[in-house]
Design a protein around this motif. Structure first.
Motif, PDB file in Angstrom:
ATOM      1  N   GLY A  35       0.807  -1.218   0.000  1.00  0.00           N
ATOM      2  CA  GLY A  35       0.000   0.000   0.000  1.00  0.00           C
ATOM      3  C   GLY A  35       0.835   1.260   0.000  1.00  0.00           C
ATOM      4  O   GLY A  35       0.538   2.229  -0.675  1.00  0.00           O
ATOM      5  N   GLY A  36       1.894   1.277   0.770  1.00  0.00           N
ATOM      6  CA  GLY A  36       2.764   2.437   0.801  1.00  0.00           C
ATOM      7  C   GLY A  36       2.397   3.482   1.836  1.00  0.00           C
ATOM      8  O   GLY A  36       3.139   4.414   2.061  1.00  0.00           O
ATOM      9  N   GLY A  37       1.244   3.305   2.480  1.00  0.00           N
ATOM     10  CA  GLY A  37       0.831   4.248   3.514  1.00  0.00           C
ATOM     11  C   GLY A  37       1.816   4.311   4.665  1.00  0.00           C
ATOM     12  O   GLY A  37       2.056   5.369   5.255  1.00  0.00           O
ATOM     13  N   PHE A  38       2.446   3.170   4.943  1.00  0.00           N
ATOM     14  CA  PHE A  38       3.391   3.126   6.063  1.00  0.00           C
ATOM     15  C   PHE A  38       4.663   3.904   5.768  1.00  0.00           C
ATOM     16  O   PHE A  38       5.466   4.147   6.653  1.00  0.00           O
ATOM     17  CB  PHE A  38       3.701   1.674   6.477  1.00  0.00           C
ATOM     18  CG  PHE A  38       4.326   0.837   5.401  1.00  0.00           C
ATOM     19  CD1 PHE A  38       5.703   0.744   5.302  1.00  0.00           C
ATOM     20  CD2 PHE A  38       3.539   0.141   4.506  1.00  0.00           C
ATOM     21  CE1 PHE A  38       6.286  -0.034   4.315  1.00  0.00           C
ATOM     22  CE2 PHE A  38       4.107  -0.643   3.517  1.00  0.00           C
ATOM     23  CZ  PHE A  38       5.486  -0.727   3.419  1.00  0.00           C
ATOM     24  N   LEU A  39       4.883   4.268   4.488  1.00  0.00           N
ATOM     25  CA  LEU A  39       6.012   5.153   4.167  1.00  0.00           C
ATOM     26  C   LEU A  39       5.531   6.587   3.992  1.00  0.00           C
ATOM     27  O   LEU A  39       6.204   7.536   4.373  1.00  0.00           O
ATOM     28  CB  LEU A  39       6.709   4.689   2.889  1.00  0.00           C
ATOM     29  CG  LEU A  39       7.578   3.451   3.020  1.00  0.00           C
ATOM     30  CD1 LEU A  39       8.149   3.063   1.671  1.00  0.00           C
ATOM     31  CD2 LEU A  39       8.710   3.686   4.012  1.00  0.00           C
ATOM     32  N   LEU A  40       4.334   6.735   3.411  1.00  0.00           N
ATOM     33  CA  LEU A  40       3.814   8.071   3.108  1.00  0.00           C
ATOM     34  C   LEU A  40       3.624   8.911   4.379  1.00  0.00           C
ATOM     35  O   LEU A  40       4.084  10.050   4.458  1.00  0.00           O
ATOM     36  CB  LEU A  40       2.481   7.941   2.370  1.00  0.00           C
ATOM     37  CG  LEU A  40       1.830   9.263   1.962  1.00  0.00           C
ATOM     38  CD1 LEU A  40       2.703   9.998   0.961  1.00  0.00           C
ATOM     39  CD2 LEU A  40       0.455   9.039   1.375  1.00  0.00           C
ATOM     40  N   THR A  41       2.953   8.340   5.367  1.00  0.00           N
ATOM     41  CA  THR A  41       2.650   9.107   6.578  1.00  0.00           C
ATOM     42  C   THR A  41       3.918   9.585   7.307  1.00  0.00           C
ATOM     43  O   THR A  41       4.009  10.761   7.639  1.00  0.00           O
ATOM     44  CB  THR A  41       1.720   8.301   7.487  1.00  0.00           C
ATOM     45  OG1 THR A  41       0.629   7.811   6.710  1.00  0.00           O
ATOM     46  CG2 THR A  41       1.177   9.145   8.611  1.00  0.00           C
ATOM     47  N   PRO A  42       4.926   8.714   7.547  1.00  0.00           N
ATOM     48  CA  PRO A  42       6.142   9.231   8.184  1.00  0.00           C
ATOM     49  C   PRO A  42       6.813  10.329   7.365  1.00  0.00           C
ATOM     50  O   PRO A  42       7.291  11.314   7.932  1.00  0.00           O
ATOM     51  CB  PRO A  42       7.051   8.005   8.280  1.00  0.00           C
ATOM     52  CG  PRO A  42       6.152   6.840   8.221  1.00  0.00           C
ATOM     53  CD  PRO A  42       4.977   7.241   7.388  1.00  0.00           C
ATOM     54  N   PHE A  43       6.838  10.190   6.041  1.00  0.00           N
ATOM     55  CA  PHE A  43       7.489  11.223   5.233  1.00  0.00           C
ATOM     56  C   PHE A  43       6.731  12.551   5.316  1.00  0.00           C
ATOM     57  O   PHE A  43       7.338  13.616   5.311  1.00  0.00           O
ATOM     58  CB  PHE A  43       7.667  10.774   3.780  1.00  0.00           C
ATOM     59  CG  PHE A  43       8.930   9.979   3.574  1.00  0.00           C
ATOM     60  CD1 PHE A  43      10.161  10.614   3.572  1.00  0.00           C
ATOM     61  CD2 PHE A  43       8.901   8.609   3.424  1.00  0.00           C
ATOM     62  CE1 PHE A  43      11.345   9.900   3.411  1.00  0.00           C
ATOM     63  CE2 PHE A  43      10.073   7.875   3.266  1.00  0.00           C
ATOM     64  CZ  PHE A  43      11.290   8.521   3.255  1.00  0.00           C
ATOM     65  N   LEU A  44       5.412  12.485   5.402  1.00  0.00           N
ATOM     66  CA  LEU A  44       4.633  13.716   5.585  1.00  0.00           C
ATOM     67  C   LEU A  44       5.011  14.375   6.909  1.00  0.00           C
ATOM     68  O   LEU A  44       5.150  15.592   7.004  1.00  0.00           O
ATOM     69  CB  LEU A  44       3.131  13.418   5.566  1.00  0.00           C
ATOM     70  CG  LEU A  44       2.505  13.079   4.215  1.00  0.00           C
ATOM     71  CD1 LEU A  44       1.030  12.740   4.395  1.00  0.00           C
ATOM     72  CD2 LEU A  44       2.657  14.243   3.246  1.00  0.00           C
TER      73      LEU A  44
END
Lengths: 310, 268
Positions: A35-44
């Protein structure tokens, strides 16, 4: 240049950076099918978006990516809607618990810490597991042995539980209890961490529910649409933490990146890349952990007073 | 018809004259024989700040003039202090404490009615313009901000108070700008202040205080409205006043975009 003001996050960000971030995460998810959400949120969060807004807006973005993914699987007949429906019921309970938890933690000033700790735990675990798995696979490959698939299904504790239901598409006759529980746990993760939860849902479907692998991805994506949509609604109502403009930009980047990622993934060899993704996941976990253990330059922080809504 | 209108006009004049009389500052009595003392007038370069998608902060100019300045070349120079106050909010300050190797928020203190933006601009360092008691009385400077009961017995209270000021200063929401007010000639002056991107929305007041020889001669005040406009305003209002509609919209946009992406790139 190209600064754009985010109306809810109330900060000005670089348009290209946000589009590229959405694109990069979309690329990775297209390539690896995660999904990639686990990378997107920390980068935000690294970009300075308040964690609660990063989490909620991340969930909003996943609605879009899971719809595209689920439609592809649906056309191939790989969605078990009965299983999905029961997971959604459990997931809705979990999301409500999660959103109220975030609301309560926010008023005590502990939301950011909880989100960061949650990420350190999950990214640390996943990263380690993935790295171990790919190192093992690479070694096996070098030794010339074939990569082993998963063991055939066997009976587990799940089969002894009451309230059995028939899931035709998955060719299963099992209790609804573990399905509801898995749905609830993923619902909490979606609402507290802003992830799709596929990294937990997929292994749980394979190893706990013993679903056939062909329907796992489709069913996971199908239920994620509903859970992330519900979490988006709940965060919008209870926490006002959805930035619609940020979500829009991330979706555009994600859609484009996802297409290229899917194409790139077809031509590339998996195991080395999987190891690379694992290292990246671990790096993000370590970066978040350092933020928690390094003595801050200012021990004091200030925030607007917030009262819980319930 | 004509007659009634003239009466109405007369009443309006009378009312505004009465209002002007009550509003006139006490320190400038203007009897018929007296020489009028100095009066300060001021305004802001803009009455409205619109926060749009390209907003990255803005510089505002506060300018003014001294009326009735006596043509006395030996008179001491004028000093001006400008105080810009944003809408107030309740703020909680938290202290991080170490627990099991991790820094987490521990004890906290709530401060009520803290200005979201507070800038003090002056033509010279504040202490050189007027004594501290005068400044405190006029609520000029961070120390004059009402940060709760001032019990010096509790050291931690003071640390929290300093933390609020320090944090606000770091975000440029509290600013001390000595020498930011400059005179053009003897009675014309201007001061500039940068409002950062994170300025709170609402009504701001800009107070201009005219000093000479450490004494307040006159003051004037103007207001400034900081508002989100257009798309940003619509989003903000929808998110906070109609959160259900906002949530449905957020979900619908994501669903449609996901559907669009699938339709656009499908390969079957």
């Amino acid at each position: 240049m190209l600064q754009v003001y985010l109306p809810i996050a109330e900060i000005s960000v670089n348009l290209l950076v946000i589009l590229m971030l959405g694109g990069a995460v979309g690329f990775l998810s297209g390539m690896f099918g995660v999904g990639g959400g686990f990378l997107l949120t920390p980068f935000l969060m690294f970009l300075g978006i308040p964690p609660a807004i990063a989490v909620a807006t991340g969930a909003n973005q996943i609605v879009a990516s899971s719809v595209s993914g689920a439609l592809v699987q649906w056309r191939r007949g790989n969605v078990d809607t009965t299983m999905g429906g029961v997971l959604i019921v459990g997931g809705l309970f979990g999301s409500i618990i999660g959103v109220l938890l975030v609301n309560l933690l926010k008023s005590y000033g502990q939301a950011d810490l909880t989100i960061a700790l949650g990420y350190v735990t999950f990214l640390g675990t996943i990263g380690t597991l993935m790295l171990a798995e790919s190192v093992r696979a690479l070694r096996r490959e070098r030794a010339g042995k074939p990569v082993k698939g998963r063991r055939p299904g066997e009976h587990s504790w799940v089969h002894g539980l009451p309230f059995k239901m028939r899931f035709h598409r998955s060719k299963l006759y099992i209790s609804a209890i573990p399905v509801l529980m898995i749905g609830a746990v993923v619902g909490i993760l979606v609402s507290v961490l802003g992830v799709g939860g596929g990294f937990l849902m997929v292994p749980a479907m394979i190893y706990i529910l013993r679903m056939p692998t062909s329907v796992v991805i489709g069913t996971s994506l199908f239920q994620i649409i509903f859970i992330t949509a519900a979490v988006t609604m709940l965060h919008a109502v209870f926490n006002q933490t959805i930035d619609i403009l940020l979500a829009f930009l991330l979706i555009i980047g994600g859609v484009l990146g996802g297409q290229y990622g899917a194409r790139a993934g077809q031509n590339l060899r998996g195991e080395q890349l999987r190891a690379l993704l694992a290292i990246m996941v671990l790096a993000v976990a370590i970066r978040l952990l350092l933020g928690l253990v390094i003595t801050p330059s200012d021990l004091y922080t200030i925030a607007p007073v917030e009262t819980p809504r319930w | 018809m004509h007659h009634t209108r003239r009466v109405a006009f007369g009443i309006a004049l009378g009312v505004s004259a009465a209002m002007a009389a009550t509003a006139a500052p006490a320190q400038t009595p203007q009897g018929p024989d007296e020489i009028p003392t100095e009066r300060v007038h001021s305004d802001i370069s803009t009455r409205e700040i619109a926060i749009k998608s390209n907003f990255t902060g803005i510089e505002i100019v506060i300018f003014g003039a001294v009326d009735y300045a006596p043509p006395d070349p030996k008179a001491p120079p004028y000093d001006v202090i400008m105080v810009i106050r944003g809408p107030t909010q309740d703020v909680v300050a938290r202290r991080k404490e170490r627990f099991a190797g991790i820094w987490l928020n521990g004890s906290s203190k709530v401060f009520h009615d803290i200005p979201g933006f507070y800038a003090v601009l002056s033509s010279r360092p504040l202490r050189a313009i007027a004594p501290e008691e005068t400044l405190n009385e006029l609520k000029v400077g961070f120390t004059a901000l009402d940060l709760g009961p001032d019990d010096h017995s509790s050291v931690s209270d003071d640390l929290f108070r300093q933390a609020v000021i320090r944090n606000k200063e770091e975000r440029l929401l509290f600013q001390y700008l000595d020498n930011a007010v400059s005179f053009i000639g003897r009675s014309l002056f201007r001061g500039t202040v940068d409002m950062p991107v994170n300025v709170p929305i609402g009504v701001y007041t800009a107070e201009v205080l005219l000093f000479q020889d450490g004494k307040l001669l006159s003051k004037d005040e103007s207001t400034l409205n900081v508002q989100k406009v257009g798309f940003e305003r619509g989003v903000y209002i929808l998110a906070f006043r109609h959160p259900v509609i906002y949530g449905l919209l957020a979900v619908a946009i994501a669903l449609l975009m996901g559907l669009g992406a699938w339709a656009l790139f499908r390969r079957d």
